[in-house]
Each structure stands twice: as structure tokens, then as C-alpha cells.
Design a protein around this motif. Structure first.
Motif, mmCIF file in Angstrom:
data_model
loop_
_atom_site.group_PDB
_atom_site.id
_atom_site.type_symbol
_atom_site.label_atom_id
_atom_site.label_comp_id
_atom_site.label_asym_id
_atom_site.label_seq_id
_atom_site.Cartn_x
_atom_site.Cartn_y
_atom_site.Cartn_z
ATOM 1 N N GLY A 400 0.818 -1.209 0.000
ATOM 2 C CA GLY A 400 0.000 0.000 0.000
ATOM 3 C C GLY A 400 0.851 1.258 0.000
ATOM 4 O O GLY A 400 0.568 2.213 -0.722
ATOM 5 N N CYS A 401 1.922 1.250 0.798
ATOM 6 C CA CYS A 401 2.795 2.423 0.871
ATOM 7 C C CYS A 401 3.467 2.685 -0.479
ATOM 8 O O CYS A 401 3.563 3.832 -0.919
ATOM 9 C CB CYS A 401 3.854 2.233 1.943
ATOM 10 S SG CYS A 401 3.171 2.258 3.608
ATOM 11 N N THR A 402 3.925 1.604 -1.119
ATOM 12 C CA THR A 402 4.564 1.761 -2.426
ATOM 13 C C THR A 402 3.568 2.334 -3.432
ATOM 14 O O THR A 402 3.892 3.260 -4.186
ATOM 15 C CB THR A 402 5.078 0.389 -2.931
ATOM 16 O OG1 THR A 402 5.770 -0.227 -1.854
ATOM 17 C CG2 THR A 402 5.979 0.540 -4.115
ATOM 18 N N LEU A 403 2.355 1.780 -3.413
ATOM 19 C CA LEU A 403 1.311 2.295 -4.307
ATOM 20 C C LEU A 403 1.074 3.773 -4.041
ATOM 21 O O LEU A 403 0.909 4.573 -4.963
ATOM 22 C CB LEU A 403 0.001 1.542 -4.070
ATOM 23 C CG LEU A 403 -0.176 0.201 -4.757
ATOM 24 C CD1 LEU A 403 -1.503 -0.430 -4.341
ATOM 25 C CD2 LEU A 403 -0.165 0.399 -6.273
ATOM 26 N N GLY B 144 9.954 18.033 3.401
ATOM 27 C CA GLY B 144 8.500 18.252 3.442
ATOM 28 C C GLY B 144 8.152 19.412 4.354
ATOM 29 O O GLY B 144 7.418 20.326 3.960
ATOM 30 N N TYR B 145 8.730 19.416 5.557
ATOM 31 C CA TYR B 145 8.463 20.510 6.504
ATOM 32 C C TYR B 145 8.813 21.855 5.865
ATOM 33 O O TYR B 145 8.079 22.838 6.017
ATOM 34 C CB TYR B 145 9.310 20.358 7.776
ATOM 35 C CG TYR B 145 8.949 19.213 8.701
ATOM 36 C CD1 TYR B 145 7.869 18.380 8.432
ATOM 37 C CD2 TYR B 145 9.673 18.980 9.864
ATOM 38 C CE1 TYR B 145 7.549 17.330 9.289
ATOM 39 C CE2 TYR B 145 9.358 17.947 10.729
ATOM 40 C CZ TYR B 145 8.306 17.112 10.428
ATOM 41 O OH TYR B 145 8.004 16.089 11.284
ATOM 42 N N SER B 199 4.558 12.170 3.141
ATOM 43 C CA SER B 199 4.094 10.779 3.064
ATOM 44 C C SER B 199 5.282 9.821 3.092
ATOM 45 O O SER B 199 5.266 8.831 3.824
ATOM 46 C CB SER B 199 3.290 10.538 1.782
ATOM 47 O OG SER B 199 2.257 11.486 1.681
ATOM 48 N N ILE B 200 6.307 10.136 2.289
ATOM 49 C CA ILE B 200 7.488 9.261 2.273
ATOM 50 C C ILE B 200 8.165 9.295 3.635
ATOM 51 O O ILE B 200 8.636 8.272 4.144
ATOM 52 C CB ILE B 200 8.479 9.676 1.157
ATOM 53 C CG1 ILE B 200 7.806 9.552 -0.205
ATOM 54 C CG2 ILE B 200 9.719 8.797 1.184
ATOM 55 C CD1 ILE B 200 8.655 10.076 -1.348
ATOM 56 N N GLY B 201 8.195 10.483 4.261
ATOM 57 C CA GLY B 201 8.786 10.604 5.590
ATOM 58 C C GLY B 201 8.076 9.712 6.590
ATOM 59 O O GLY B 201 8.712 9.019 7.392
#
Lengths: 467, 274
Positions: A400-403, B144-145, B199-201
Motif C-alpha cells: 500500500g505504501c509503495t502504491l 516536506g516541513y 508521506s514518504i517521511g
């Protein structure tokens, strides 16, 4: 019947509304604060230190003490998931049609709706429509190589009337938002799998010991069978000069049916996985297993040796009192191994004091009681504290995170750019053609504007330049 | 050594901030040039000092990326804000925003240098931080911040401008600001950069937590606040709401996630507190 149908529609309308999405997101953001301000999942005694009993009972009833697992927080999450699903299902068919069957011809009315348009007239100079269309096609394929679709409109008598070209780039950008929405659902599913089929536990293993059971976090009394045996062969800890732990490692061995199957040294950030379980180095400690004390009675002048376990008490040889070895510290106040002893005094009170292995005379010199104690030896061993988890949903969560990351990237950074070109004879004048170009992009307008201007100047120059 | 340079950088950023505010008043191309040059100079010096601190930690035998405590994170936060701001200024020629963005970086540096709560020593890494995830997690979060900080600055500008447009005034300080449409677009763009990074963080943080502690999400205050921030910006991205206000709220949540959680709440993520 009619009534029922309309209520069904309004329910869909309710669940698919953007307002509901925004409301739910803001609600989730707001209520989530509660659980960061009120400590979660602590013992009642702990709560009563900062709250009144009545406040505690109220918070408990409202689910504030484990709010992220409360029925109402779960309900908001379920609503959110429903909203996402219904909303996506409602809009997806239109997007899909748009994605699969783009408008490939440029009508006058359509051209008016486009943000970028350009028209010009081109003198035929002996070229027929088909010739000019060929030139246009060549130019277009140098501009955007590849994917141009050509559509020709023909008169009743078979004469070529209009030629349309269409190409697009980054059409995936339109699907990005659906990928992101479904990724959230996938993450939810992963979380649910983990909480239904997963297990979070811990186990402390003494150096040199083995175990085949662990305990879950919620239930410290019922052991869980692992189905294999894990041994902590040795444990090591290193410290920085300032006393903070630098690294601690455990040599672990796994035995399946009595046979050694796996051997690994684990440390923080480097776990071991076997049989669906993963073992994480999370803490360590020492047990002062058994303590050997020498007690000297200044009244009688007699000496005796006592052996007892930490937490236990033993009656003194004179029979008049007892001593309790309350606590063991491997390095108390930087003075080395020490044991805290509790002793009743003659008037029925309790006194407590420390004895140090490195300083046998400490108790005699400092306390000056009837008896003094010497800590002769502690049978101490390290134990390794392992976090144990089994989470079959974790891969679903990572999927899910990759998506999500892929979807966000596509949705935010890929611009769907479309270009249409139409060529037809000018109805106002013989031997002249009309060329119309339309373009649209859903992101980064300035960049597309440049691209569009580049195309139109290319067409202008190459088609008309030789006049 | 590096901390002395960071103190100098603090003054350079403060000077840059003052010149940018001066630019609001004087509106001369010349003033904005000077402001940009001061800022670029400060940023280059700061980059050098970060590299130096990294090097010095290896000299001390406890080598690690300078992103492991509050001091280092404040420095890195300011660095990313200025980086993103300089890119935007270069790309969109909006020197006017400097007055609203540089204060965040200058305050971050000042807080790092002055506050007695902030320990500026290079400290060894506790075992939980000894991981390759450290850099990817910290870099994505702070980029991001920083994008959100810039977005907040633009949002303040937007609200001022919008009010003026509604009144129909055509003169004064605000008249020379970019139109509210341009600013609105820029708010969206900066958040469109910040949101995937946040989100990646969060995801790298979850992956790391799973690797270190065996659980990718434990509703720890830091995690929860990062999610709260994520919810707010997700609401922003739905459009149709008062975007500028949401972007400001979002940044308040960012600041709380970053500083408030460590200073006011307790939890697993306590490295950033001292």
C-alpha cells in the motif's frame, strides 16, 4: 419503492461527497489529538496520579485511554474508507472512459473550451490537402515522436475534407488519484490482517538459557508456544565514554525439533526472522540471581555466610531478625555491583542500605549497626529483552505504501498534456488551408505554454516559411 | 568549530530577513538582489558548516550524519527552508515572499544557537538511531516541513493580498504583490511537493520502526501528530476549502509535530528533545 430508491441515491450522494471527505479528514486530525495528550494504555494507578477517579472513569467510558482502538475512532476510519471507496467508484468510470477513449478530433466548439489554441492560414502553393497533411504529420512526429493518431474525414464523394491529429502524454496522471485512494484501502487491509492474525509479544532470555514460549503484550500470564526453541547463547553490551549504551548484541540460536537451524547475532535495527516470527533486540538487563552475604554480629562476634536470591529474605543465624535482598544493581552509583538490603530494627522499624562487592568494609564503616554485612559475590547474568512480532499483514502495508508513493508521484508530478491539430481547406478562399492547434495540460501551465508556443512556431515556420 | 559558523549563519539569515522586509518597503530591484545574495551566501556557508560538522563527528570517532538531535535538526530545517525558498525565488522571481519565509529559517537558527534547552554538542548515536533509515527518514521529513513552511509564508501573503483585492485598493505595499491567483497556485504547488515528501517521511519512519521495534505503527505522539498533519494537508488537496487557512493550520501542525511533541509530550521519539 420509489422512496426507497431515492434514499439509496441520497446515501450514495452522502458517501461520495467531497464535503464528507474534508469533514472526516478534519475530524480525524482533531480527535487524534486526544490520544497524544492523554497517555494511552497505562495502568489505572498511573492514571490516578494525574486524574481524579471520576475523570478517570469518564475517560475510560469515552474510550480515551485506548482511543485509537475505541469503537468510535474505528467508526470514523470505517466511514473514511467507505467515503474513499464510494467516491472513487462513482468517479472512476468517467475517468476511465476519458483515459481509454480520448477525444481525438478537434471540432470548433471543442477548440473554444481549450486553454491553449492557435489558428493560422496556409497558402496551398500547389500542395493538396493530403500533401500538406503529410508535411504536418512529419513535423508533429519530430515534435513529439511516436504516438500521433490521425483521423480523416471524407466527403460524400470520397474527397478528403479534414485531417485531425491527436497525441497525448502523461495520461496516467489522471489515474494517480485512484491509485492513492486504493493505496489507503490496501494499507487499512494490511493493518486489519495484522491485528487479526498478528501477534505482538516479548520475551526475556537469560544468557545461556533457552525458551520456546513468549508472552503477548496484552496478557503477561498466558504463554504462547512458538513451535521452536530460541537460545540466547551470549549477550554483549558496549558503552560510550559518557555511559550511554553504544550497542548491544545477542547471539541467538534457533532449534527446530531439537536440531539447530539458524544462528544469528542480532542488535538494534538488525532483527532475526524465523517461522513467521521476528525477534528484535529491544532491551537488556541483569539479574542478580543469587547473592552471597557475610554477616558479622558485633555483639556475639560471630560470622556467618548467607545465600539468598534477590527478592527473598532469610532469617539471621542468631534467629532474632531477618534480612531481605531487595534489589541488585550491576553498577550502583558507579561503585560496581551492589545489593540493597532491608533489615528490621529492634523497635520494629525497617532500615535499608546498600552493600558493595568492591568495598567490603563499606557497611561497617558507614552504618555502625549491631551487625554489618559484606557482599561477597553475586551470581549475575545478563538477560536479553526481545520484542517478538508476527505480522502477516506487514507486506500488504508496504505494498500500500509503495502504491501511495507511486500514485502521489504520478498525480502530482506528471502532467497530462494533450495536443490536437486540424487541417482543412479554407472555405473563404481557394488554394488556402486552415490550420488549428489546440492544447491542454492539467498541471504546470507555464511549461506547457512554452511547449505549445514551440509547436506553433515550428508549424508556422516550416509550413509557411517558404512563401 | 562548526557551531561558531552556525552562529554566523544565524546573523546572516537575520540580516537577509531584514533586507527582505526592507524590500517590501523600498521595492527596488537592487535591494532584492542584495537580499538574495546575502541569503545565498548564508546558505553556502551553512552547507559548508553542515559538512564540517559531519566530518568532525568522524574525527571524534562517533561519525554520523548531522541529523540526530534537536540542534542538528533545527540547523537542517533552516537549511532546507532556504534551499526551497531560493529555488522558488529563482524560478518564479518572487522576491516579495522572502519577507514571509526567511523569518522561519532565521528563527530556527536563532533558537538552535541561543536556547539553553538545545544542546549543540555532537553526541554519539544511541543504538536505535544507528540505521541507514536515519538519513532517508530525516531528509524527506524535513524537505516536506520546509516546503510547508514556504507554503505557509505564501499563504500569509495570499490572505493579505486577497483582502486588498476584495477592497479594490490599487495602491500601497500590497499592490505590487503577485495576484492572489498566482499565489494560490504557488500554495498548491508547494504543498504538492511537501505532501508526497511528508508521506514518504511517514512511510520511511514506519519502515524503520518496524525494523527496529517490530511495529510499523504504535500511535506514538510523534507518529500521530505526523498523521494529523497528513490529514490536514490531505483535506487541503481536496480543494474547495479555504486553502490558505488550511495551509497555515497545516504548518502549525508541522511545527507541533516537529517541536511541540518533543518539548511537551512524551513518547518513543525522544531523540529530538535535547
Amino acid at each position: 419503492m420509489k422512496n426507497k430508491q431515492s434514499s439509496g441515491f441520497s446515501l450514495i450522494a452522502f458517501f461520495s461527497s467531497l464535503k464528507l471527505t474534508i469533514f472526516l479528514l478534519i475530524t480525524l486530525a482533531t480527535v487524534s489529538i486526544i490520544g497524544t495528550v492523554i497517555p494511552q494504555n497505562e495502568f489505572k494507578e498511573q492514571y490516578l496520579r494525574y486524574y481524579q477517579e471520576s475523570t478517570y472513569e469518564l475517560f475510560k467510558k469515552l474510550g480515551f485511554l485506548d482511543m485509537y482502538h475505541s469503537w468510535w475512532f474505528t467508526a470514523i476510519l470505517v466511514l473514511f474508507a467507505l467515503n474513499l471507496i464510494v467516491c472513487s467508484c462513482k468517479h472512476f468510470p468517467r475517468t476511465w472512459k476519458y483515459f481509454r477513449e480520448p477525444v481525438t478530433t478537434l471540432s470548433d466548439s471543442f477548440l473554444l473550451t481549450l486553454a491553449h489554441e492557435w489558428r493560422t492560414r496556409i497558402n496551398a502553393r500547389g500542395r493538396r490537402l493530403a500533401d500538406l497533411a503529410g508535411e504536418v504529420a512529419n513535423l508533429l512526429s519530430t515534435f513529439w515522436p511516436g504516438n500521433w493518431q490521425r483521423h480523416e474525414e471524407v466527403d460524400g464523394d470520397g474527397r478528403l475534407r479534414e485531417v485531425h491529429f491527436f497525441a497525448q502524454r502523461g495520461r496516467w496522471s489522471r489515474l494517480g488519484v485512484y491509485v492513492v485512494h486504493s493505496s489507503i484501502i490496501v494499507i487499512f487491509i494490511g493493518g486489519i490482517i495484522g491485528s487479526v492474525f498478528g501477534l505482538k509479544g516479548y520475551v526475556n532470555i537469560l544468557e545461556g538459557d533457552k525458551t520456546s514460549t513468549i508472552y503477548t503484550r496484552n496478557d503477561a500470564r498466558t504463554p504462547v508456544e512458538l513451535g521452536f526453541t530460541i537460545e540466547c547463547r551470549s549477550f554483549k553490551v558496549e558503552f560510550y565514554d559518557n555511559g550511554a549504551p553504544k550497542e548491544y548484541t545477542s547471539d541467538l540460536v534457533i532449534y527446530q525439533d531439537g536440531k539447530k537451524v539458524l544462528e544469528k547475532t542480532i542488535e538494534v535495527n538488525h532483527p532475526l526472522s524465523y517461522g513467521g516470527y521476528t525477534f528484535y533486540q529491544s532491551s537488556y538487563g541483569t539479574t542478580g540471581g543469587r547473592v552471597r552475604l557475610l554477616v558479622h554480629d558485633t555483639k556475639t562476634g560471630k560470622e556467618a555466610t548467607l545465600t539468598l536470591a534477590i527478592g527473598n529474605k532469610v532469617t539471621l543465624p542468631d534467629g532474632e531478625a531477618w534480612v531481605l535482598a531487595a534489589q541488585y544493581e550491576p553498577n550502583y552509583m558507579n561503585l560496581g555491583p551492589a545489593v540493597r538490603l532491608v533489615l528490621p530494627t529492634a523497635d520494629g522499624k525497617m532500615i535499608q542500605f546498600w552493600v558493595f562487592q568492591k568495598y567490603p568494609q563499606f557497611d561497617r564503616q558507614n552504618r555502625k549497626g549491631r551487625r554489618y554485612f559484606v557482599l561477597e559475590d553475586v551470581d549475575r547474568r545478563y538477560y536479553t529483552g526481545l520484542q517478538v512480532t508476527r505480522d502477516p499483514g506487514v507486506w500488504v502495508v508496504w505494498l500500500g505504501c509503495t502504491l501511495m508513493v507511486g500514485g502521489l508521484f504520478v498525480a502530482f508530478f506528471i502532467s497530462h498534456r494533450r495536443l490536437w491539430v486540424r487541417l482543412r481547406p479554407d472555405p473563404e478562399k481557394e488554394n488556402r488551408f486552415q490550420l488549428a492547434v489546440g492544447g491542454s495540460a492539467n498541471k504546470n501551465q507555464p511549461a506547457f505554454e512554452k511547449e505549445f508556443a514551440h509547436l506553433t512556431s515550428l508549424l508556422e515556420e516550416k509550413l509557411k516559411g517558404k512563401q | 568549530m562548526n557551531t561558531h559558523i552556525f552562529s554566523i549563519v544565524t546573523f546572516i539569515y537575520l540580516a537577509g530577513m531584514v533586507v527582505y522586509i526592507g524590500y517590501l518597503a523600498f521595492r527596488s530591484k537592487w535591494v532584492s538582489r542584495v537580499a538574495s545574495l546575502i541569503l545565498l551566501g548564508g546558505w553556502l556557508l551553512q552547507s559548508f558548516a553542515i559538512a564540517l560538522r559531519w566530518y568532525e563527528s568522524y574525527q571524534m570517532g562517533i561519525g554520523h550524519a548531522p541529523m540526530s538531535n534537536l540542534y542538528e535538526s533545527l540547523v537542517f530545517f533552516s537549511w532546507t527552508i532556504i534551499l526551497i525558498y531560493l529555488i522558488i525565488e529563482y524560478k518564479y522571481h518572487l522576491s516579495i515572499l522572502g519577507a514571509f519565509v526567511t523569518p522561519f529559517a532565521a528563527m530556527g537558527m536563532a533558537y538552535a544557537s541561543i536556547s539553553p534547552q538545545v544542546n549543540e554538542k555532537i553526541q554519539p548515536l544511541v543504538p536505535a538511531l544507528q540505521s541507514n533509515w536515519l538519513i532517508s527518514h530525516v531528509v524527506t521529513c524535513f524537505l516536506g516541513y520546509a516546503a510547508f513552511a514556504v507554503s505557509c509564508g505564501v499563504s500569509i501573503t495570499y490572505i493579505l493580498k486577497k483582502k486588498q483585492e476584495e477592497k479594490g485598493k490599487k495602491t500601497g505595499l500590497l499592490a505590487s504583490f503577485p495576484s492572489s491567483d498566482v499565489l494560490d497556485d504557488l500554495i498548491y504547488k508547494t504543498i504538492a511537493v511537501g505532501f508526497p515528501l511528508l508521506s514518504i517521511g511517514i512511510i520511511t519512519g514506519a519502515a524503520w520502526a518496524n525494523y527496529a521495534w517490530g511495529t510499523y505503527w504504535s500511535w506514538d505522539p510523534k507518529e500521530t501528530w505526523s498523521l494529523i498533519t497528513w490529514f490536514i494537508y490531505a483535506a487541503f488537496l481536496q480543494r474547495g476549502v479555504k486553502a490558505a487557512m488550511l495551509s497555515i493550520f497545516g504548518f502549525v501542525a508541522v511545527l507541533f509535530t516537529y517541536l511541540g511533541v518533543n518539548l511537551l509530550l512524551s513518547g518513543l521519539h525522544s531523540y529530538g528533545a535535547g
